[in-house]
Write a protein that holds these residues in place. Structure first.
Motif, PDB file in Angstrom:
ATOM      1  N   ILE A 117     -10.236  14.010  13.266  1.00  0.00           N
ATOM      2  CA  ILE A 117     -10.563  13.249  14.409  1.00  0.00           C
ATOM      3  C   ILE A 117     -11.856  12.678  14.584  1.00  0.00           C
ATOM      4  O   ILE A 117     -12.097  11.515  15.085  1.00  0.00           O
ATOM      5  N   ALA A 118     -12.867  13.665  14.184  1.00  0.00           N
ATOM      6  CA  ALA A 118     -14.352  13.160  14.334  1.00  0.00           C
ATOM      7  C   ALA A 118     -14.497  11.803  13.190  1.00  0.00           C
ATOM      8  O   ALA A 118     -15.244  10.936  13.618  1.00  0.00           O
ATOM      9  N   LEU A 119     -13.957  12.102  12.108  1.00  0.00           N
ATOM     10  CA  LEU A 119     -14.140  11.154  11.002  1.00  0.00           C
ATOM     11  C   LEU A 119     -13.860   9.711  11.445  1.00  0.00           C
ATOM     12  O   LEU A 119     -14.352   8.726  11.116  1.00  0.00           O
ATOM     13  N   TYR A 120     -12.677   9.622  12.417  1.00  0.00           N
ATOM     14  CA  TYR A 120     -12.144   8.396  12.915  1.00  0.00           C
ATOM     15  C   TYR A 120     -12.582   8.023  14.495  1.00  0.00           C
ATOM     16  O   TYR A 120     -12.343   6.974  14.784  1.00  0.00           O
ATOM     17  N   ASN A 121     -13.521   8.742  14.702  1.00  0.00           N
ATOM     18  CA  ASN A 121     -14.192   8.551  15.901  1.00  0.00           C
ATOM     19  C   ASN A 121     -13.141   8.473  16.954  1.00  0.00           C
ATOM     20  O   ASN A 121     -13.374   7.693  17.963  1.00  0.00           O
ATOM     21  N   LEU A 122     -12.364   9.468  17.105  1.00  0.00           N
ATOM     22  CA  LEU A 122     -11.150   9.593  18.157  1.00  0.00           C
ATOM     23  C   LEU A 122     -11.283  10.618  19.110  1.00  0.00           C
ATOM     24  O   LEU A 122     -10.447  11.006  19.718  1.00  0.00           O
ATOM     25  N   GLN A 123     -12.555  11.103  19.365  1.00  0.00           N
ATOM     26  CA  GLN A 123     -12.971  12.346  20.141  1.00  0.00           C
ATOM     27  C   GLN A 123     -12.341  12.057  21.684  1.00  0.00           C
ATOM     28  O   GLN A 123     -11.761  12.882  22.468  1.00  0.00           O
ATOM     29  N   ASP A 124     -12.840  10.725  22.151  1.00  0.00           N
ATOM     30  CA  ASP A 124     -12.257  10.319  23.155  1.00  0.00           C
ATOM     31  C   ASP A 124     -10.765  10.021  23.643  1.00  0.00           C
ATOM     32  O   ASP A 124     -10.263  10.242  24.658  1.00  0.00           O
ATOM     33  N   ILE A 125     -10.180   9.716  22.395  1.00  0.00           N
ATOM     34  CA  ILE A 125      -8.542   9.537  22.589  1.00  0.00           C
ATOM     35  C   ILE A 125      -7.882  11.013  22.569  1.00  0.00           C
ATOM     36  O   ILE A 125      -7.053  11.296  23.097  1.00  0.00           O
ATOM     37  N   ILE A 126      -8.332  11.848  21.519  1.00  0.00           N
ATOM     38  CA  ILE A 126      -7.686  13.192  21.512  1.00  0.00           C
ATOM     39  C   ILE A 126      -9.168  14.062  21.492  1.00  0.00           C
ATOM     40  O   ILE A 126      -9.719  14.413  20.547  1.00  0.00           O
ATOM     41  N   PRO A 127      -9.007  14.455  22.823  1.00  0.00           N
ATOM     42  CA  PRO A 127     -10.311  15.618  23.130  1.00  0.00           C
ATOM     43  C   PRO A 127      -9.945  16.637  22.284  1.00  0.00           C
ATOM     44  O   PRO A 127      -8.916  17.306  22.254  1.00  0.00           O
TER      45      PRO A 127
END
Length: 104
Positions: free
Chosen positions: A85-95
């Motif tokens: 999730i962090a590698l794709y910078n999706l932390q805001d989409i998938i907390p």
């Protein structure tokens, strides 16, 4: 070869087990609308592996829920999935700080 993807539906919770990757997600994709009906918590703690295709599916499921006016919590995120999730910078989409769903 990937381990089969299995699921256990107990609305409002759906638990996934096995591997969520491009080889295994097709069976889930075909029945996702039926399986996700009434689901507000997707428990991924039983997944041994998730690849980028599986991550894309999780993003898609959250977006579908949002479009239907529902919030979908993804619980049981492992360290490996959190890293993806962090590698794709999706932390805001998938907390990824969610460890459990509040199921009423």
């Amino acid at each position: 070869m990937s381990e089969a993807l299995r699921w256990e539906s107990q609305p409002p919770r759906l638990r996934l087990h096995g591997e969520l990757d491009r080889e295994t997600l097709v069976a889930f994709w075909d029945v996702r609308k039926t399986l996700m009906a009434g689901v507000t918590c997707l428990d991924v703690s039983g997944l041994a592996r998730v690849d980028s295709s599986g991550l894309a599916l999780l993003v898609h499921l959250r977006e579908e829920a949002s479009q239907q006016g529902t919030s979908l919590t993804i619980a049981g995120i492992t360290d490996r999935l959190r890293t993806l999730i962090a590698l794709y910078n999706l932390q805001d989409i998938i907390p990824s700080d969610t460890t459990a769903c509040a199921v009423e």
